[in-house]
Write an enzyme that holds these catalytic residues in place. Structure first.
Site, PDB file in Angstrom:
ATOM      1  N   ASP A 120       0.771  -1.224  -0.041  1.00  0.00           N
ATOM      2  CA  ASP A 120      -0.065  -0.154   0.059  1.00  0.00           C
ATOM      3  C   ASP A 120       0.929   1.168   0.032  1.00  0.00           C
ATOM      4  OD1 ASP A 120      -2.312   1.539   0.092  1.00  0.00           O
ATOM      5  OD2 ASP A 120      -1.994   1.648   2.218  1.00  0.00           O
ATOM      6  N   ILE A 121       1.130   1.691  -1.221  1.00  0.00           N
ATOM      7  CA  ILE A 121       2.298   2.899  -1.454  1.00  0.00           C
ATOM      8  C   ILE A 121       1.328   3.749  -1.919  1.00  0.00           C
ATOM      9  CG2 ILE A 121       4.207   3.660  -2.622  1.00  0.00           C
ATOM     10  CD1 ILE A 121       5.260   1.455  -1.014  1.00  0.00           C
ATOM     11  N   GLU A 122       0.738   4.864  -1.297  1.00  0.00           N
ATOM     12  CA  GLU A 122       0.248   6.060  -2.042  1.00  0.00           C
ATOM     13  C   GLU A 122       0.877   7.150  -2.192  1.00  0.00           C
ATOM     14  OE1 GLU A 122      -3.954   6.030  -0.679  1.00  0.00           O
ATOM     15  OE2 GLU A 122      -3.725   3.862   0.077  1.00  0.00           O
ATOM     16  N   HIS A 123       2.344   7.059  -2.151  1.00  0.00           N
ATOM     17  CA  HIS A 123       3.019   8.331  -2.307  1.00  0.00           C
ATOM     18  C   HIS A 123       2.905   8.795  -4.054  1.00  0.00           C
ATOM     19  CE1 HIS A 123       5.211   7.501   1.236  1.00  0.00           C
ATOM     20  NE2 HIS A 123       5.199   6.354   0.794  1.00  0.00           N
TER      21      HIS A 123
END
Ligand SMILES: *[C@@H]1O[C@H](CO)[C@@H](O)[C@H](O)[C@H]1NC(C)=O
Ligand SMILES: *[C@@H]1O[C@H](CO)[C@@H](O)[C@H](O)[C@H]1NC(C)=O
Ligand SMILES: *[C@@H]1O[C@H](CO)[C@@H](O)[C@H](O)[C@H]1NC(C)=O
Ligand SMILES: *[C@@H]1O[C@H](CO)[C@@H](O)[C@H](O)[C@H]1NC(C)=O
Length: 359
Positions: A120-123
């Site tokens: 879960d990478i939301e960068h």
């Protein structure tokens, strides 16, 4: 991890072993079987999972504190439990750092008897940048390591509602999809960048949501790699002005280049929303254009709010695409947000679970 200290004269030996916390050793085995239809649940902790509909759940992404009881129970129902994976993207441009991160996660999954990882990478990431390539490599290398070290494990990656650089997340969606088991499409927070009028709108309007899936499919991403994510929460907006035809203007809160965003509202659980609707000014209204329910209420200071959310009707309109396009399954953010406590809410809660699979 159990640590046993054995004292032999003056020497201290430290023996470590992973002790299965379940009733039966078998329940500590990773899940191997593949089910045709995924029901992918995010869980954020405590014990709401006891009330989930386990006849349909296939994967739980455990975003709360580690709960061995959840792991044993899920395994007894043939469901996977996967770790949360989040990392600061600039750090994993360095291949050594990337390998260290993956090794740590694989070891953690092994010691906790888990069945994979949800990344879960939301960068924000710029297309073609070192971060862009590093993120793709992270997914590929994580999948290889998990599959090798934990046979049958699942590696998933969370993506925005559309692949077109939403919130400046310009990832290599095609290669990422090829490199992992599935993409969880977060079809919500679709007003994170409001470019038109600064007004309250639906969290996940039907046509906008479906457009996102068409875009993923147009990239030739295999539909069997896509899990549709629906929201079990909505947004409560304070109206600066409510026009005669019910349009609620909201405060301007910019986000990643857009002048207004849903950050002007507060996220509210479906459970809270269902209580609040009873004391609303309007009762449940339905917006034809966005195909979403909403209502207005007055707070204790006399200020008007507009609440937009999803219910079984709006969810069904989206979930039908899962069948027509043959997607891998459906899931939600998140499993904890329904009312599992009040007897009077039982039907409303059952209907939300059922909307995932029968429409
Ligand atoms: C590697 O990761 C650590 C944090 O885990 C960070 O402090 C360091 O700067 C990273 N190294 C590189 C070269 O990015
Ligand atoms: C505010 O709402 C009132 C009542 O509907 C309307 O007459 C007025 O034009 C609205 N003002 C703005 C700035 O939208
Ligand atoms: C809201 O009102 C309906 C109908 O009056 C009732 O059945 C329901 O239990 C109420 N819900 C809550 C959460 O109070
Ligand atoms: C669980 O889901 C299945 C499939 O929708 C449904 O038939 C069953 O009644 C549900 N169980 C409960 C307790 O709601």
């Amino acid at each position: 991890m159990l640590t046993i200290f054995i004292l032999i004269s003056t020497t201290v030996l430290v023996v470590t072993a992973d002790i299965c916390p379940c009733e039966s050793q078998d329940l500590c085995q990773p899940i191997q079987q593949e089910r045709d239809f995924e029901v992918f649940v995010f869980d954020v902790g405590r014990k709401a999972w006891r009330s989930y509909n386990w006849s349909i759940v296939t994967t739980v992404a455990a975003f709360g504190k580690y709960d061995s009881e959840l792991m044993c129970y899920a395994h007894s129902k043939g469901a996977r439990v996967v770790l949360k994976g989040d990392v600061f993207v600039p750090y994993i441009v360095d291949p050594g750092n990337r390998t260290a991160w993956i090794t740590e996660k694989v070891n953690l999954a092994k010691t906790q008897f888990l069945d994979g990882i949800n990344i879960d990478i939301e960068h924000a990431v710029e297309a073609g940048s070192p971060e862009y390539h590093a993120l793709t490599a992270l997914v590929k290398e994580s999948t290889e390591a998990f599959h090798r070290e934990i046979p049958g494990s699942q590696v998933s990656f969370d993506v925005a509602w559309s692949p077109s650089c939403i919130d400046k997340r310009c990832y290599d969606y095609v290669t990422i999809a090829e490199s992992c088991d599935l993409l969880f499409v977060m079809s919500y927070d679709e007003q994170s960048q409001i470019l038109g009028d600064c007004i309250a709108m639906a969290n996940a309007p039907v046509s906008q949501t479906l457009k996102g899936y068409y875009q993923y499919l147009d990239l030739k991403i295999d539909p069997k790699k896509l899990v549709m994510g629906v929201p079990w929460y909505g947004y409560d907006y304070l109206c600066l002005n409510l026009s005669q035809d019910g349009v609620c203007s909201i405060e301007k809160v910019p986000f990643r280049g857009a002048p207004c965003s849903d950050a002007a509202g507060k996220q509210k659980t479906y459970s809270w929303i269902m209580k609040q609707i009873n004391s609303s000014m309007t009762g449940r209204l339905w917006d034809q254009r966005q195909q979403a329910p909403y209502f207005n209420y007055e707070d204790q200071k006399g200020q008007i709010h507009q609440v937009w959310y999803d219910d079984p009707d709006s969810i069904c309109l989206k979930a039908s695409l899962v069948k027509t396009k043959g997607l891998r399954g459906i899931g939600m953010w998140n499993g904890n947000l329904l009312n599992y406590i009040d007897e009077g809410a039982r039907q409303q809660t059952t209907m939300m679970w059922n909307a995932l699979v029968h429409c």
